[in-house]
Design an enzyme around this catalytic site. Structure first.
Site, PDB file in Angstrom:
ATOM      1  N   LEU A  17       1.093  55.820  76.610  1.00 37.52           N
ATOM      2  CA  LEU A  17       1.235  54.425  76.152  1.00 37.52           C
ATOM      3  C   LEU A  17       2.680  54.156  75.795  1.00 37.52           C
ATOM      4  O   LEU A  17       3.208  53.072  75.950  1.00 37.52           O
ATOM      5  CB  LEU A  17       0.342  54.189  74.933  1.00 37.52           C
ATOM      6  CG  LEU A  17      -1.154  54.201  75.200  1.00 37.52           C
ATOM      7  CD1 LEU A  17      -1.924  54.073  73.904  1.00 37.52           C
ATOM      8  CD2 LEU A  17      -1.536  53.089  76.160  1.00 37.52           C
ATOM      9  N   ASP A 134       7.742  50.812  55.099  1.00 36.98           N
ATOM     10  CA  ASP A 134       8.431  50.806  56.400  1.00 36.98           C
ATOM     11  C   ASP A 134       7.893  49.688  57.283  1.00 36.98           C
ATOM     12  O   ASP A 134       7.572  49.882  58.451  1.00 36.98           O
ATOM     13  CB  ASP A 134       8.261  52.166  57.093  1.00 36.98           C
ATOM     14  CG  ASP A 134       9.214  52.286  58.283  1.00 36.98           C
ATOM     15  OD1 ASP A 134       8.976  53.139  59.152  1.00 36.98           O
ATOM     16  OD2 ASP A 134      10.163  51.477  58.362  1.00 36.98           O
TER      17      ASP A 134
HETATM   18  C1  MMH Z   1       3.543  49.818  77.988  1.00 39.66           C
HETATM   19  O1  MMH Z   1       2.518  48.875  77.728  1.00 39.66           O
HETATM   20  C2  MMH Z   1       1.710  49.162  76.681  1.00 39.66           C
HETATM   21  C3  MMH Z   1       0.739  48.220  76.368  1.00 39.66           C
HETATM   22  C4  MMH Z   1      -0.121  48.447  75.315  1.00 39.66           C
HETATM   23  C5  MMH Z   1      -0.017  49.631  74.568  1.00 39.66           C
HETATM   24  C6  MMH Z   1      -0.923  49.831  73.448  1.00 39.66           C
HETATM   25  N1  MMH Z   1      -0.657  50.684  72.480  1.00 39.66           N
HETATM   26  N2  MMH Z   1      -1.550  50.753  71.531  1.00 39.66           N
HETATM   27  C7  MMH Z   1      -1.688  51.675  70.560  1.00 39.66           C
HETATM   28  N3  MMH Z   1      -2.853  51.782  69.920  1.00 39.66           N
HETATM   29  N4  MMH Z   1      -2.790  52.765  69.011  1.00 39.66           N
HETATM   30  C8  MMH Z   1      -1.555  53.287  69.050  1.00 39.66           C
HETATM   31  C9  MMH Z   1      -1.141  54.416  68.162  1.00 39.66           C
HETATM   32  C10 MMH Z   1      -0.801  52.619  70.018  1.00 39.66           C
HETATM   33  C11 MMH Z   1       0.594  52.896  70.314  1.00 39.66           C
HETATM   34  O2  MMH Z   1       1.193  53.756  69.645  1.00 39.66           O
HETATM   35  N5  MMH Z   1       1.189  52.209  71.283  1.00 39.66           N
HETATM   36  C12 MMH Z   1       2.521  52.339  71.644  1.00 39.66           C
HETATM   37  C13 MMH Z   1       3.357  53.366  71.231  1.00 39.66           C
HETATM   38  C14 MMH Z   1       4.656  53.402  71.663  1.00 39.66           C
HETATM   39  C15 MMH Z   1       5.140  52.443  72.510  1.00 39.66           C
HETATM   40  C16 MMH Z   1       4.275  51.413  72.920  1.00 39.66           C
HETATM   41  N6  MMH Z   1       4.776  50.490  73.830  1.00 39.66           N
HETATM   42  C17 MMH Z   1       4.279  49.221  73.944  1.00 39.66           C
HETATM   43  C18 MMH Z   1       4.933  48.363  75.009  1.00 39.66           C
HETATM   44  O3  MMH Z   1       3.382  48.785  73.246  1.00 39.66           O
HETATM   45  C19 MMH Z   1       2.982  51.356  72.478  1.00 39.66           C
HETATM   46  C20 MMH Z   1       0.932  50.565  74.898  1.00 39.66           C
HETATM   47  C21 MMH Z   1       1.802  50.350  75.966  1.00 39.66           C
END
Ligand code: MMH
Length: 264
Positions: A17, A134
């Site tokens: 993610l 934070d």
């Molecule tokens: C790259 O496109 C994305 C679209 C949606 C997501 C969803 N992330 N959702 C999460 N649910 N629980 C956790 C913990 C996370 C999480 O850490 N997400 C995460 C972590 C680091 C970078 C990102 N990047 C973005 C674009 O959201 C997401 C993550 C990536």
């Protein structure tokens, strides 16, 4: 439930993610239930090198006992020789600040809804004598219904007492809430000074705040009441939740019990 012993064999691990400060986050599915989670994988050597293993243990202890619609659930954790695995709630919307960057700034209605959700989450945390400390867009995720969950590092969000290295209380979260409210409405944090760290520090210590005239009176009023130099002068969360700018757009706010019912 989080007391059974988990292991990597219990999960089908999917796409990455994204990267957090320590380690990476993966989409994963628990094999027996099919439940989709976010698996945060941290390397023990990195935790030791950065001397954060005790802080991680404390955060795991706190977050695993928290239950609030706007606070990301920690379902459990496990570890092997090299890594620590956190089984976290999956928030499909991803990082909040990506949304903020794209939109550059939110409408007063949208900003008010996000601030209301943050104030409710902070009210819950402070009620348990937990200080977030934070709060910043990078730590916010967008949930199923588009609501935000705070995932538990820049100067921009720190209050004077923290940049001055003084004693601090849960009033630090009130200051950060005011900074976030300003940033949601204006698109940049109130004391940002891209020239230098020290310049930002000076602006915070002086509370060098300019409220743009295009903001409504009520929005400006709430920001001013949160961005008070003296921690005890910042309006408390129950007054934030009762503020005209919050009430105007969050009519459906029931009492805590009602809300819990809704989220069963
Ligand atoms: C790259 O496109 C994305 C679209 C949606 C997501 C969803 N992330 N959702 C999460 N649910 N629980 C956790 C913990 C996370 C999480 O850490 N997400 C995460 C972590 C680091 C970078 C990102 N990047 C973005 C674009 O959201 C997401 C993550 C990536």
């Amino acid at each position: 439930s989080e007391d059974r012993r988990w292991s990597l064999a219990d999960f089908d691990v999917g796409r990455a993610l994204g990267k957090g400060k320590f380690g990476r986050v993966y989409l994963a599915r628990e094999k027996k239930s099919g439940y989709v989670v976010a698996l945060k994988i941290l390397f023990k050597h990195e935790l030791i090198e950065n001397k954060v293993e005790k802080q991680l243990r404390r955060e795991i202890e706190i977050q695993s006992h928290l239950r609030h619609p706007n606070i990301l659930r920690l379902y459990g954790y496990f570890y092997d020789a090299k890594r620590v695995y956190l089984i976290l709630e999956y928030a499909p919307g991803g990082e909040f600040y990506k949304q903020l960057r794209k939109l550059s700034r939110f409408s007063e209605e949208q900003a008010s809804k996000y601030v209301c959700q943050m104030a409710e989450a902070l009210n819950y945390l402070h009620g348990k004598h937990v200080i977030h400390r934070d709060i910043k867009p990078e730590n916010l995720l967008i949930g199923m219904k588009g609501e935000r969950q705070t995932l538990c590092g820049t100067l921009d969000y720190l209050p004077p007492e923290m940049v001055e290295g003084k004693e601090h209380t849960d009033a630090v979260d009130l200051w950060s809430l005011g900074v976030l409210c300003y940033e949601f409405l204006v698109g940049v944090p109130p004391f940002e000074d891209r020239t230098s760290y020290k310049a930002t520090y000076r602006r915070i210590a002086k509370v060098d705040l300019q409220i743009p005239t295009y903001l409504s009176k009520e929005a400006g009023d709430l920001i001013r009441k949160l961005l008070q130099y003296e921690p005890e002068n910042r309006i408390p969360l129950d007054q934030v939740l009762d503020h005209p700018w919050i009430r105007k757009y969050n009519l459906e706010r029931q009492n805590e019990a009602g809300r819990k019912e809704e989220n069963k």
